[in-house]
Write a protein that holds these residues in place. Structure first.
Motif: not given
Length: 326
Positions: A85-98
Motif C-alpha cells: 500500500v505504501d508502494n501505491l502511494f509512491v506510484f501515485m506521486l510519480l504518475l501525477t508528477a509525470f
C-alpha cells in the motif's frame, strides 16, 4: 520459526506456481493492451479476485504443508500487502508528477509490478543463500529493517510529501543525460523519434522511475517476510500475491490513500517489530536460552498494528475533512 532453507515445495510445485504467475501476467497485459481509463467497477472486481486468490491459497498451504506453514504464509502475505500500500502511494506521486494520461496509468503500474517481481525473485534467492550459510545474515536483515523503520518514522514525523519534483530524481536526470526524450506521450510506446533519431518517450521515463523505486521497496520487503518464514517458496508466493493485485487496487484506493495519514507509523512499527524478531532469532542461534517470538503471536501483533493504523488514520481524516466523510 525457521526450519531450514530447504523449501517445502518441490520442483513441480515451483514450476506450476511460476507458470500460473506468468499466465496471470499475460492476462493483465492483454487487458491493458488497449489503453483505457479504468472504471471503479472493473478495479473492484479484479481487486476482489486478487484478494480472494491468496486467501484461498492459505487453505492449500495449510492442508498440504501443515498449520505452521499456513500461519507463516498468511502472516507473510499480510505484511507484504501492507507494505505494498505504501508502494501505491509512491506510484501515485510519480504518475501525477509525470502527468501520465489516465488511459496509460494501468500499463505503467503493470510494468512496475513485473519489474518488482523480477527484483524480488533475485533478492529472495540471494537472501536464501545468505541465510543458509551465515547465521549473522539474520542479524543483518534485522538491522536493515530497524534502520528502515527509523527512516520511515522520521518521514512520518513531517507532513507526508504530496508532490514529486521529477527533475530532481537522480534516475531520471541520468536517463535524460544518456538518451533524448520526446516531448509528448505516444500511447504506451517506449520509443519515439526526434529529428529522425530514436528517443525515449515520457512513458518510458516514468516506467524507469517506477522500476528504480522497486529496488528500494525490495530492500525492505524481502527481509521483512524472511522475518516471518525462512521458506523461499512461501517468501516468493507472498511477494507475488501482494504485487499482482496492485494494478487494480491502485484505482480502488486512489482517493483513499491520502486519508491513511498514519500509514507510515504503522509500517515503521511492523518493520521494527520484525527486525527485533530476526535479531532475537539470531541471538537464539548463538545462545539457545534466548526466547523467540512465535509466528502466531507475530500475526496477531501485525494485524493489531494494521487495524490501529487504519482506525486512527480514518479518525484523523474525519477531523480534518468532516464534510467529506460520513
Amino acid at each position: 520459526m525457521f526450519t531450514g532453507i530447504d523449501s517445502v515445495a518441490g520442483p513441480a510445485l515451483w514450476l506450476i506456481t511460476v507458470g500460473a504467475l506468468l499466465a496471470l501476467l499475460v492476462v493483465d497485459f492483454t487487458l491493458t493492451r488497449r489503453p483505457h481509463e479504468v472504471a471503479l467497477g472493473e478495479a473492484v472486481r479484479w481487486s476482489l479476485f486478487y484478494i480472494a486468490l491468496p486467501l484461498a491459497f492459505t487453505g492449500f498451504v495449510w492442508l498440504r504443508f501443515g498449520s505452521q506453514h499456513g500461519i507463516e504464509y498468511l502472516a507473510g502475505y499480510v505484511v507484504e500487502k501492507s507494505l505494498s500500500v505504501d508502494n501505491l502511494f509512491v506510484f501515485m506521486l510519480l504518475l501525477t508528477a509525470f502527468a501520465v494520461p489516465a488511459e496509460l496509468q494501468q500499463r505503467v503500474l503493470l510494468y512496475g509490478i513485473v519489474g518488482a517481481l523480477v527484483l524480488r525473485a533475485v533478492f529472495i534467492a540471494l537472501g536464501a543463500a545468505a541465510l543458509a550459510r551465515f547465521d549473522w545474515a539474520f542479524l543483518l536483515f534485522g538491522l536493515i529493517l530497524v534502520v528502515s523503520a527509523v527512516r520511515i518514522l522520521r518521514a512520518a514525523g513531517s507532513e507526508r510529501q504530496s508532490t514529486v519534483d521529477v527533475d530532481r530524481l537522480r534516475s531520471v536526470r541520468l536517463l535524460r543525460r544518456l538518451v533524448p526524450v520526446t516531448a509528448d506521450y505516444q500511447g504506451p510506446r517506449l520509443l519515439g523519434r526526434i529529428d529522425g533519431r530514436r528517443a525515449l518517450t515520457p512513458f518510458a521515463v516514468v516506467v524507469f522511475a517506477v522500476l528504480t523505486t522497486d529496488v528500494v521497496f525490495a530492500v525492505d520487503s524481502v527481509p521483512a517476510v524472511y522475518g516471518i518464514t525462512g521458506d523461499p517458496y512461501l517468501v516468493f508466493v507472498t511477494n507475488a500475491f501482494a504485487l499482482l493485485g496492485l494494478r487494480a487496487l491502485y484505482f480502488v484506493l486512489h482517493s483513499m490513500l491520502a486519508r491513511l495519514v498514519h500509514l507510515n507509523y504503522g509500517l515503521a512499527l511492523i518493520l521494527g517489530f520484525i527486525g527485533a524478531k530476526l535479531t532475537l532469532h539470531w541471538a537464539h542461534l548463538q545462545w539457545p536460552g534466548v526466547p523467540e517470538v512465535p509466528t502466531l503471536a507475530s500475526l496477531g501483533v501485525i494485524v493489531l498494528i494494521l487495524a490501529g493504523t487504519i482506525a486512527s488514520s480514518l479518525h484523523a481524516a474525519r477531523d480534518r475533512h468532516p464534510q467529506r466523510l460520513p
